[in-house]
Scaffold this active site. Structure first.
Site, PDB file in Angstrom:
ATOM      1  N   GLU A  99       0.847  -1.203   0.000  1.00  0.00           N
ATOM      2  CA  GLU A  99       0.000   0.000   0.000  1.00  0.00           C
ATOM      3  C   GLU A  99       0.878   1.248   0.000  1.00  0.00           C
ATOM      4  O   GLU A  99       1.970   1.241   0.581  1.00  0.00           O
ATOM      5  CB  GLU A  99      -0.872   0.036   1.265  1.00  0.00           C
ATOM      6  N   ASP A 100       0.382   2.305  -0.607  1.00  0.00           N
ATOM      7  CA  ASP A 100       1.067   3.594  -0.480  1.00  0.00           C
ATOM      8  C   ASP A 100       0.749   4.219   0.882  1.00  0.00           C
ATOM      9  O   ASP A 100       1.629   4.801   1.516  1.00  0.00           O
ATOM     10  CB  ASP A 100       0.698   4.546  -1.629  1.00  0.00           C
ATOM     11  N   ASP A 103      -4.964   4.739   5.716  1.00  0.00           N
ATOM     12  CA  ASP A 103      -5.640   5.943   6.201  1.00  0.00           C
ATOM     13  C   ASP A 103      -6.747   5.485   7.166  1.00  0.00           C
ATOM     14  O   ASP A 103      -6.473   5.192   8.330  1.00  0.00           O
ATOM     15  CB  ASP A 103      -6.166   6.662   4.958  1.00  0.00           C
ATOM     16  N   PHE A 152      -3.774  16.680   4.228  1.00  0.00           N
ATOM     17  CA  PHE A 152      -4.151  16.187   2.906  1.00  0.00           C
ATOM     18  C   PHE A 152      -2.889  16.115   2.074  1.00  0.00           C
ATOM     19  O   PHE A 152      -2.374  17.131   1.611  1.00  0.00           O
ATOM     20  CB  PHE A 152      -5.173  17.119   2.264  1.00  0.00           C
ATOM     21  N   ARG A 165      -0.111  12.918  -8.805  1.00  0.00           N
ATOM     22  CA  ARG A 165       0.514  11.603  -8.544  1.00  0.00           C
ATOM     23  C   ARG A 165       1.985  11.590  -8.952  1.00  0.00           C
ATOM     24  O   ARG A 165       2.786  10.868  -8.388  1.00  0.00           O
ATOM     25  CB  ARG A 165      -0.205  10.490  -9.325  1.00  0.00           C
TER      26      ARG A 165
HETATM   27  C1  PRP Z   1      -5.956   5.357  -1.278  1.00  0.00           C
HETATM   28  C2  PRP Z   1      -4.626   4.669  -1.045  1.00  0.00           C
HETATM   29  C3  PRP Z   1      -4.965   3.420  -0.297  1.00  0.00           C
HETATM   30  C4  PRP Z   1      -6.274   3.773   0.376  1.00  0.00           C
HETATM   31  C5  PRP Z   1      -6.037   3.979   1.822  1.00  0.00           C
HETATM   32  O1  PRP Z   1      -6.513   4.893  -2.449  1.00  0.00           O
HETATM   33  O2  PRP Z   1      -3.982   4.393  -2.256  1.00  0.00           O
HETATM   34  O3  PRP Z   1      -5.150   2.333  -1.164  1.00  0.00           O
HETATM   35  O4  PRP Z   1      -6.763   5.000  -0.184  1.00  0.00           O
HETATM   36  O5  PRP Z   1      -7.162   4.554   2.407  1.00  0.00           O
HETATM   37  P1  PRP Z   1      -7.981   3.865   3.574  1.00  0.00           P
HETATM   38  O6  PRP Z   1      -7.002   3.377   4.586  1.00  0.00           O
HETATM   39  O7  PRP Z   1      -8.811   5.009   4.108  1.00  0.00           O
HETATM   40  O8  PRP Z   1      -8.811   2.787   2.984  1.00  0.00           O
HETATM   41  P2  PRP Z   1      -7.764   5.606  -3.126  1.00  0.00           P
HETATM   42  O9  PRP Z   1      -9.004   4.893  -2.700  1.00  0.00           O
HETATM   43  O10 PRP Z   1      -7.711   7.083  -2.897  1.00  0.00           O
HETATM   44  O11 PRP Z   1      -7.549   5.287  -4.646  1.00  0.00           O
HETATM   45  P3  PRP Z   1      -6.260   5.580  -5.567  1.00  0.00           P
HETATM   46  O12 PRP Z   1      -5.106   4.804  -4.968  1.00  0.00           O
HETATM   47  O13 PRP Z   1      -6.665   5.066  -6.901  1.00  0.00           O
HETATM   48  O14 PRP Z   1      -6.011   7.058  -5.546  1.00  0.00           O
END
Ligand code: PRP
Length: 176
Positions: A99-100, A103, A152, A165
């Site tokens: 994961e990046d 959250d 943010f 990105r």
């Molecule tokens: C982001 C991020 C994680 C996830 C974490 O993805 O890349 O996968 O949210 O958030 P959480 O812990 O609240 O679930 P996002 O849904 O924004 O999609 P993206 O990666 O395509 O931007």
């Protein structure tokens, strides 16, 4: 209102962190070639940099995509699997979810449940970033890069409305 980008994590700190995580994975996996599963889209830059720092052999690289829960659906906490992967890629394998950022923990929990249902030999989580102040469900991060404050943040794969990105460092998006 216009926004400005305020530096939070430099390119050098990201590079040092990615290298450290790769070393931790090398130490723990040795020649047990793991399957790395990235969660699109945010992970793609981290995953690409991480694998190029790893010495341990890799069994395969898999990518999944989950639905974002927008503000309208955030209260439900429901996350859907938009693009999954075959059970055969996971069964009996040593799997690392990449994961990046963790959250709220809702996406990661959904991804871990999906992978666990396919009976991996082991399942671990590696996340570049952790924003614990936002957590709604507990998540244990086995390989953690950097804890970030509740700002943010964008860059290095993270977006707002698909923008930013490609930035090589991580910034907070703040009002001017
Ligand atoms: C982001 C991020 C994680 C996830 C974490 O993805 O890349 O996968 O949210 O958030 P959480 O812990 O609240 O679930 P996002 O849904 O924004 O999609 P993206 O990666 O395509 O931007």
């Amino acid at each position: 209102m216009s926004k400005k980008l305020v530096p939070v994590i430099s390119q050098q700190e990201i590079a040092d962190t990615v290298k450290r995580l790769a070393q931790e994975l090398d130490r723990d996996y040795g020649d047990r070639a793991p399957v790395l599963v990235g969660v699109l889209k945010g992970c793609f830059i981290f995953l690409a940099d991480l694998i190029r720092q790893m010495q341990t052999p890799i069994q395969s690289i898999e990518l999944i995509r989950l639905s974002s829960y927008g503000s309208a659906t955030e209260s439900s906490g429901e996350v859907k699997v938009l693009v999954g992967l075959p059970e055969s890629a996971i069964a009996n394998q040593h799997v690392i979810l990449i994961e990046d950022i963790v959250d709220t923990g809702l996406s990661t929990t959904t991804a871990l449940q999906l992978l666990q249902a396919y009976n991996p030999a082991s399942l671990k989580l590696c996340s570049l970033l952790d924003k614990p102040e936002r957590r709604r469900v507990p998540v244990a991060i086995d390989y953690l890069g950097i804890i970030v404050p509740n700002l943010f943040i964008v860059g290095y794969g993270l977006d707002v409305n698909e923008q930013y990105r490609q930035l090589p460092a991580i910034y907070a998006l703040e009002d001017e």
